[in-house]
Write a protein that holds these residues in place. Structure first.
Motif, PDB file in Angstrom:
ATOM      1  N   ILE A 125       0.563  -1.064   0.126  1.00  0.00           N
ATOM      2  CA  ILE A 125       0.114   0.015   0.009  1.00  0.00           C
ATOM      3  C   ILE A 125       0.957   1.089   0.127  1.00  0.00           C
ATOM      4  N   GLY A 126       2.260   0.910  -0.180  1.00  0.00           N
ATOM      5  CA  GLY A 126       2.694   2.493  -0.461  1.00  0.00           C
ATOM      6  C   GLY A 126       3.965   2.376   0.742  1.00  0.00           C
ATOM      7  N   LEU A 127       4.609   3.611   0.802  1.00  0.00           N
ATOM      8  CA  LEU A 127       5.703   3.642   1.798  1.00  0.00           C
ATOM      9  C   LEU A 127       5.032   4.401   3.007  1.00  0.00           C
ATOM     10  N   PRO A 128       5.820   3.932   4.197  1.00  0.00           N
ATOM     11  CA  PRO A 128       5.169   4.600   5.521  1.00  0.00           C
ATOM     12  C   PRO A 128       6.099   5.991   5.564  1.00  0.00           C
ATOM     13  N   GLY A 129       5.268   6.808   6.641  1.00  0.00           N
ATOM     14  CA  GLY A 129       5.791   8.022   6.953  1.00  0.00           C
ATOM     15  C   GLY A 129       6.984   7.973   8.035  1.00  0.00           C
ATOM     16  N   TYR A 130       8.030   8.604   8.167  1.00  0.00           N
ATOM     17  CA  TYR A 130       9.238   8.499   8.978  1.00  0.00           C
ATOM     18  C   TYR A 130       9.768   9.959   9.249  1.00  0.00           C
ATOM     19  N   LYS A 131      10.307   9.777  10.385  1.00  0.00           N
ATOM     20  CA  LYS A 131      11.301  10.978  10.941  1.00  0.00           C
ATOM     21  C   LYS A 131      12.677  10.365  11.344  1.00  0.00           C
ATOM     22  N   VAL A 132      13.582  10.903  11.016  1.00  0.00           N
ATOM     23  CA  VAL A 132      15.270  10.589  11.396  1.00  0.00           C
ATOM     24  C   VAL A 132      15.872  11.820  12.087  1.00  0.00           C
ATOM     25  N   THR A 133      16.247  11.534  13.281  1.00  0.00           N
ATOM     26  CA  THR A 133      16.742  12.745  14.136  1.00  0.00           C
ATOM     27  C   THR A 133      18.050  12.100  14.493  1.00  0.00           C
ATOM     28  N   LYS A 134      19.211  13.105  14.621  1.00  0.00           N
ATOM     29  CA  LYS A 134      20.558  12.564  14.843  1.00  0.00           C
ATOM     30  C   LYS A 134      20.704  13.031  16.208  1.00  0.00           C
ATOM     31  N   ILE A 135      21.282  12.118  17.060  1.00  0.00           N
ATOM     32  CA  ILE A 135      21.463  12.226  18.684  1.00  0.00           C
ATOM     33  C   ILE A 135      22.863  11.861  18.748  1.00  0.00           C
ATOM     34  N   ARG A 136      23.176  12.405  20.071  1.00  0.00           N
ATOM     35  CA  ARG A 136      24.510  12.201  20.737  1.00  0.00           C
ATOM     36  C   ARG A 136      24.390  11.870  22.077  1.00  0.00           C
ATOM     37  N   ASP A 137      25.068  10.749  22.616  1.00  0.00           N
ATOM     38  CA  ASP A 137      25.096  10.678  24.049  1.00  0.00           C
ATOM     39  C   ASP A 137      25.915  11.509  24.800  1.00  0.00           C
ATOM     40  N   PRO A 138      25.538  12.268  25.814  1.00  0.00           N
ATOM     41  CA  PRO A 138      26.043  13.358  26.496  1.00  0.00           C
ATOM     42  C   PRO A 138      27.226  12.666  27.411  1.00  0.00           C
ATOM     43  N   THR A 139      27.338  11.470  27.564  1.00  0.00           N
ATOM     44  CA  THR A 139      28.092  11.051  28.728  1.00  0.00           C
ATOM     45  C   THR A 139      29.495  10.255  27.707  1.00  0.00           C
ATOM     46  N   SER A 140      28.989   9.257  26.798  1.00  0.00           N
ATOM     47  CA  SER A 140      30.098   8.873  25.899  1.00  0.00           C
ATOM     48  C   SER A 140      30.355   9.436  24.686  1.00  0.00           C
ATOM     49  N   ARG A 141      29.647  10.650  24.475  1.00  0.00           N
ATOM     50  CA  ARG A 141      29.888  11.264  23.051  1.00  0.00           C
ATOM     51  C   ARG A 141      29.512  10.571  21.920  1.00  0.00           C
ATOM     52  N   GLN A 142      29.056   9.625  22.017  1.00  0.00           N
ATOM     53  CA  GLN A 142      28.612   8.765  20.850  1.00  0.00           C
ATOM     54  C   GLN A 142      27.589   9.216  19.955  1.00  0.00           C
ATOM     55  N   VAL A 143      27.802   9.133  18.625  1.00  0.00           N
ATOM     56  CA  VAL A 143      26.823   9.720  17.777  1.00  0.00           C
ATOM     57  C   VAL A 143      25.852   8.640  17.189  1.00  0.00           C
ATOM     58  N   GLY A 144      24.588   8.817  17.032  1.00  0.00           N
ATOM     59  CA  GLY A 144      23.458   8.007  16.796  1.00  0.00           C
ATOM     60  C   GLY A 144      22.404   8.474  16.145  1.00  0.00           C
ATOM     61  N   LEU A 145      21.285   7.597  15.673  1.00  0.00           N
ATOM     62  CA  LEU A 145      20.158   8.125  14.836  1.00  0.00           C
ATOM     63  C   LEU A 145      18.905   7.487  15.522  1.00  0.00           C
ATOM     64  N   LEU A 146      17.957   8.284  15.656  1.00  0.00           N
ATOM     65  CA  LEU A 146      16.511   7.799  16.089  1.00  0.00           C
ATOM     66  C   LEU A 146      15.722   7.855  14.930  1.00  0.00           C
ATOM     67  N   PHE A 147      14.902   6.644  14.956  1.00  0.00           N
ATOM     68  CA  PHE A 147      13.778   6.694  13.709  1.00  0.00           C
ATOM     69  C   PHE A 147      12.581   6.652  14.144  1.00  0.00           C
ATOM     70  N   GLU A 148      11.603   7.191  13.642  1.00  0.00           N
ATOM     71  CA  GLU A 148      10.366   7.277  14.261  1.00  0.00           C
ATOM     72  C   GLU A 148       9.408   6.959  12.795  1.00  0.00           C
ATOM     73  N   ILE A 149       8.848   5.859  12.663  1.00  0.00           N
ATOM     74  CA  ILE A 149       7.902   5.335  11.582  1.00  0.00           C
ATOM     75  C   ILE A 149       6.474   5.069  11.969  1.00  0.00           C
ATOM     76  N   ALA A 150       5.845   5.776  11.258  1.00  0.00           N
ATOM     77  CA  ALA A 150       4.307   5.558  11.378  1.00  0.00           C
ATOM     78  C   ALA A 150       3.769   4.579  10.420  1.00  0.00           C
ATOM     79  N   TYR A 151       2.917   3.578  11.003  1.00  0.00           N
ATOM     80  CA  TYR A 151       2.324   2.607  10.173  1.00  0.00           C
ATOM     81  C   TYR A 151       0.692   2.441  10.736  1.00  0.00           C
ATOM     82  N   PRO A 152       0.118   3.466  10.133  1.00  0.00           N
ATOM     83  CA  PRO A 152      -1.286   3.570  10.785  1.00  0.00           C
ATOM     84  C   PRO A 152      -2.085   2.483   9.980  1.00  0.00           C
ATOM     85  N   GLU A 153      -1.807   1.909   9.053  1.00  0.00           N
ATOM     86  CA  GLU A 153      -2.705   0.805   8.354  1.00  0.00           C
ATOM     87  C   GLU A 153      -1.932  -0.603   8.216  1.00  0.00           C
TER      88      GLU A 153
END
Length: 265
Positions: A125-153
């Motif tokens: 039925i198509g592609l879902p909506g998504y949001k990608v956010t760059k994040i960083r751990d304040p303690t270890s200073r590691q770089v990461g990514l946070l994905f939020e994907i909506a699947y209403p159907e």
């Protein structure tokens, strides 16, 4: 047959005995003519022409200057022996359909017959909506990514899943060892992927996790890259006490020129 009587330099009726080399040439010529009548080079699986213009026998690994030499080789003892060995090996690898089944084969046949598998035809039925956010751990200073994907159907009882894929596993883009792919799938939506850096993923439980919110139909996934040891050592050096950046002059209390000046009272 070769003409033994009308050879160059011989008298009529006084033909001599042919030498070994002449007999060998005559034998190879007769074998070549015989092979031309029985062998089609276009259908021979062992006949190959290389980039140098010569011919090779892939079965015997021999090199030939022309087709006649190859055809004469196919009638020789070496080629015929290798053909017999290949036929015997193929007969051993290929199971006999009339042979009785072993106990393990009978058990596998029963399990496969009792549990048939069906191919599911799911309409995407198509592609879902998504949001990608760059994040960083304040303690270890590691770089990461946070994905939020909506699947209403999303389908009933279906939970999204993810996995990391190498650049050489996919066939959409040209492989690049500097990147890898995060693939997320949930039926009936199309599978989506995100191209990220080809760095080591921190597999710790608090660093790599995913959550599926059934009520909001929102899938959340987070991961962190492992810190580069060179960058980690440089950051530790900068935070060490007494460290100064390159190019700055440190005050030496024992040097009178760098000592703080005293003001008279």
């Amino acid at each position: 047959m070769a003409d033994r009587q009308n050879r160059v330099g011989s008298k009529i009726g006084g033909a001599g005995v042919a030498g070994a080399s002449e007999s060998n040439v005559d034998r190879r010529e007769r074998l070549r003519k015989l092979a031309l009548e029985t062998i089609d080079l276009a259908k021979d699986p062992y006949f190959m022409r290389n980039h140098l213009g010569s011919y090779e026998c892939k079965l015997c690994l021999t090199l030939h200057t022309n087709e006649g030499s190859y055809l004469a080789h196919t009638q020789g003892k070496k080629h015929q022996t290798n053909l017999g060995r290949r036929a015997a090996k193929d007969a051993m690898d290929k199971p006999d359909p009339l042979a009785p089944l072993t106990a393990s084969q009978q058990q596998a046949l029963k399990s496969s017959s009792t549990q048939p598998t069906f191919k599911r035809n799911i309409i995407k039925i198509g592609l879902p909506g998504y949001k990608v956010t760059k994040i960083r751990d304040p303690t270890s200073r590691q770089v990461g990514l946070l994905f939020e994907i909506a699947y209403p159907e999303i389908g009933q009882g279906v939970e999204p899943r993810y996995r990391f894929m190498s650049a050489y596993e996919q066939q959409i883009q040209a492989p690049n060892k500097a990147h890898q792919y995060l693939v997320i799938a949930a039926e009936p939506y199309e599978t989506i992927s995100f191209k990220v850096q080809s760095r080591d993923i921190d597999r710790a439980e608090e660093k790599l996790w995913s959550h599926w919110d059934v009520d909001q139909k929102m899938y959340t996934m987070q991961f962190f890259f492992k810190n580069d040891q060179r960058l980690l050592s440089s950051s530790r050096m900068e935070n060490a006490p007494g460290y100064s950046a390159p190019g700055t002059q440190m005050a030496n209390p024992l040097n009178p020129f760098h000592a703080p000046m005293r003001t008279a009272v």
